[in-house]
Design an enzyme around this catalytic site. Structure first.
Site, mmCIF file in Angstrom:
data_model
loop_
_atom_site.group_PDB
_atom_site.id
_atom_site.type_symbol
_atom_site.label_atom_id
_atom_site.label_comp_id
_atom_site.label_asym_id
_atom_site.label_seq_id
_atom_site.Cartn_x
_atom_site.Cartn_y
_atom_site.Cartn_z
ATOM 1 N N GLN A 87 -4.241 -17.220 -0.079
ATOM 2 C CA GLN A 87 -4.209 -18.548 0.534
ATOM 3 C C GLN A 87 -3.433 -18.408 1.806
ATOM 4 O O GLN A 87 -3.627 -19.391 2.730
ATOM 5 C CB GLN A 87 -4.143 -19.799 0.047
ATOM 6 C CG GLN A 87 -3.980 -20.355 -0.953
ATOM 7 C CD GLN A 87 -5.746 -20.739 -1.343
ATOM 8 O OE1 GLN A 87 -6.300 -21.087 -0.688
ATOM 9 N NE2 GLN A 87 -6.357 -20.641 -3.127
ATOM 10 N N CYS A 139 -13.897 -7.399 12.093
ATOM 11 C CA CYS A 139 -15.524 -8.260 11.520
ATOM 12 C C CYS A 139 -14.343 -10.618 11.671
ATOM 13 O O CYS A 139 -14.730 -11.540 10.626
ATOM 14 C CB CYS A 139 -15.788 -8.841 10.492
ATOM 15 S SG CYS A 139 -17.522 -9.079 10.309
ATOM 16 N N GLU A 193 -0.989 -9.884 -3.743
ATOM 17 C CA GLU A 193 -2.957 -9.963 -4.474
ATOM 18 C C GLU A 193 -2.406 -12.153 -3.745
ATOM 19 O O GLU A 193 -3.290 -12.768 -3.477
ATOM 20 C CB GLU A 193 -3.526 -9.815 -4.894
ATOM 21 C CG GLU A 193 -3.930 -8.417 -4.735
ATOM 22 C CD GLU A 193 -5.320 -8.450 -3.449
ATOM 23 O OE1 GLU A 193 -5.249 -9.413 -3.026
ATOM 24 O OE2 GLU A 193 -4.945 -7.238 -2.463
ATOM 25 N N CYS A 244 -17.402 -5.964 17.029
ATOM 26 C CA CYS A 244 -18.532 -5.473 17.077
ATOM 27 C C CYS A 244 -18.579 -3.971 17.403
ATOM 28 O O CYS A 244 -19.433 -3.092 16.754
ATOM 29 C CB CYS A 244 -19.997 -6.443 17.496
ATOM 30 S SG CYS A 244 -20.494 -8.022 16.180
ATOM 31 N N CYS A 293 -16.973 -1.853 15.228
ATOM 32 C CA CYS A 293 -16.848 -1.504 13.947
ATOM 33 C C CYS A 293 -17.689 -0.431 13.197
ATOM 34 O O CYS A 293 -19.138 -0.148 13.956
ATOM 35 C CB CYS A 293 -18.275 -3.420 13.018
ATOM 36 S SG CYS A 293 -18.114 -3.450 11.282
ATOM 37 N N SER A 297 -5.734 -29.503 0.967
ATOM 38 C CA SER A 297 -7.284 -28.732 1.537
ATOM 39 C C SER A 297 -8.085 -29.820 1.355
ATOM 40 O O SER A 297 -9.100 -29.782 2.576
ATOM 41 C CB SER A 297 -7.592 -27.590 0.175
ATOM 42 O OG SER A 297 -7.195 -27.809 -0.655
ATOM 43 N N GLY A 326 3.655 -22.186 0.649
ATOM 44 C CA GLY A 326 2.238 -23.684 0.517
ATOM 45 C C GLY A 326 1.733 -23.251 -0.932
ATOM 46 O O GLY A 326 1.705 -21.847 -1.585
ATOM 47 N N ARG A 333 0.513 -1.190 -0.098
ATOM 48 C CA ARG A 333 0.574 -0.212 -0.167
ATOM 49 C C ARG A 333 0.811 1.289 0.258
ATOM 50 O O ARG A 333 0.219 2.384 -0.335
ATOM 51 C CB ARG A 333 -0.710 -0.135 1.552
ATOM 52 C CG ARG A 333 -1.954 -1.337 1.157
ATOM 53 C CD ARG A 333 -2.902 -0.868 2.228
ATOM 54 N NE ARG A 333 -4.347 -2.174 2.499
ATOM 55 C CZ ARG A 333 -4.476 -2.413 3.675
ATOM 56 N NH1 ARG A 333 -4.370 -2.297 4.494
ATOM 57 N NH2 ARG A 333 -5.431 -3.219 3.341
HETATM 58 S S1 SF4 Z 1 -21.211 -5.393 13.497
HETATM 59 FE FE1 SF4 Z 1 -18.973 -5.931 12.048
HETATM 60 S S2 SF4 Z 1 -18.352 -7.111 13.090
HETATM 61 FE FE2 SF4 Z 1 -20.220 -7.466 14.278
HETATM 62 S S3 SF4 Z 1 -21.035 -9.124 12.369
HETATM 63 FE FE3 SF4 Z 1 -21.525 -7.021 11.990
HETATM 64 S S4 SF4 Z 1 -20.018 -6.814 10.254
HETATM 65 FE FE4 SF4 Z 1 -18.621 -8.199 11.163
#
Ligand code: SF4
Length: 367
Positions: free
Chosen positions: A49, A197, A44, A204, A207, A308, A88, A32
């Site tokens: 994996q 997430c 990328e 959350c 988030c 896998s 891998g 970046r």
């Molecule tokens: S609030 Fe955000 S972190 Fe929590 S489950 Fe939903 S998208 Fe995922």
């Protein structure tokens, strides 16, 4: 299943809040900081994996060794595989090498910029193409890697496993993508999945999407994404021979170019058949693969590894070459090498543990 449609207002809200979060929480990563198409492409593919923290040292070494597409195209495949050793899914390294040659031959050494041309490169699927085109050229192409699937599945409380709703998930990824800033948006949604997430215990409360997230609103984050019911992976038992000659050399062979672990070196051996002991299996396999007789000696180590679609246990024995000139009947080539020389050859991860065990036992175990 009918696709969920976000309203314009909701799309705007999702984009704004995610980009704001990315501005504060986005990770600083070498590709970046210096986002050339070559660096983005390599990163990328490495990330396909593999997690970021594992990729970072490989990426830095790779850039030292192959700083541009011309260097990669001209490198010997064995050198490329050696640089990939331990990451891998080795088809990725072979495909990078082939792609570099195609880029030099067909695109005058410049990374292609159209979706169809990028998708046509070996080893690049739809999601990687979207990630590269958005990050390298700012094109508004959606992506759908494992992290993004999880975020979107939770955002809409997807009632089926992601593999059963791919078209729906691609549509959601396109709907939320910010056409004004696809570069940062795609990086941000991948970061959200990787750092916030997460598969277990998503954060959350931190988030930016919690007000819109169906799973969060219904306290069902751990139910999504729904999982496939899977039958247990097959488990193969393999007898493996470390064959010594009278000059303290070991016989290794190079796997066929195509297929799993193609082009990598390994210790010879094969699958245990019903009713066989491991020494029986090794004697038979070595006769079939190399047309030589060996005496099977002490057990060295058993190494287990999960791929896998199956698991393997490698049951490794010291062996002594008795008679016959080894022939590469089922491999590309064979070599007698010393323990020190093993480092010059790319081996799959499970074989590295065998080499470590051999080093530990050096001087005491050869029969
Ligand atoms: S609030 Fe955000 S972190 Fe929590 S489950 Fe939903 S998208 Fe995922």
């Amino acid at each position: 299943m009918t696709s969920k449609q976000f309203s314009q207002a909701q799309r705007q809200r999702l984009r704004r809040s995610l980009l704001e979060w990315y501005g504060q929480q986005g990770r600083s990563l070498p590709w970046r900081e210096e986002p050339t198409p070559y660096r983005i492409w390599i990163s990328e593919v490495m990330l396909q994996q593999t997690q970021v923290k594992t990729v970072l040292p490989y990426f830095e070494r790779w850039m030292q060794q192959f700083p541009d597409v011309q260097c990669l195209a001209q490198a010997d495949l064995q050198t490329v595989l050696k640089a990939w050793e331990g990451l891998g899914y080795y088809a990725r390294a072979r495909n990078l090498h082939r792609s570099a040659q195609e880029i030099c031959d067909r695109h005058h050494g410049k990374f292609p910029q159209t979706y169809d041309e990028v998708l046509a490169l070996p080893g690049i699927g739809r999601s990687t193409a979207g990630a590269i085109l958005s990050a390298a050229f700012g094109q508004a192409e959606p992506l759908l890697d494992g992290n993004v699937k999880r975020v979107l599945a939770r955002l809409v409380a997807l009632p089926v496993p992601p593999s059963k709703a791919l078209a729906h998930l691609w549509d959601l990824s396109s709907q939320v993508l910010d056409p004004q800033n696809p570069r940062d948006f795609n990086q941000a949604i991948m970061d959200l999945g990787a750092t916030c997430c997460t598969p277990k215990n998503p954060a959350c409360l931190l988030c930016p999407w919690r007000d819109d997230c169906q799973a969060y609103q219904t306290h069902t984050q751990s139910d999504f994404p729904m999982t496939e019911s899977r039958s247990p992976l097959p488990h193969k038992q393999i007898g493996v021979a470390v064959i010594w000659n009278d000059h303290q050399q070991i016989l290794i062979d190079r796997r066929p170019e195509e297929g799993l672990l193609g082009g990598l070196w390994e210790f010879p051996g094969g699958k245990l058949e019903a009713g066989e002991s491991y020494p029986d299996c090794i004697r038979r396999e070595i006769q079939e693969e190399l047309a030589i007789e060996v005496e099977v000696g002490e057990h060295l180590i058993t190494v287990s590894h999960a791929y896998s679609h199956f698991k393997v246990s490698l049951h490794v024995y010291h062996c002594r070459h008795l008679s016959g000139e080894p022939q590469a009947l089922e491999s590309q080539e064979i070599r007698w090498v010393t323990l020190e020389e093993l480092d010059e050859f790319p081996f799959p991860k499970a074989n590295s543990k065998i080499i470590a065990a051999l080093r530990e036992a050096q001087g005491t175990k050869s029969p």
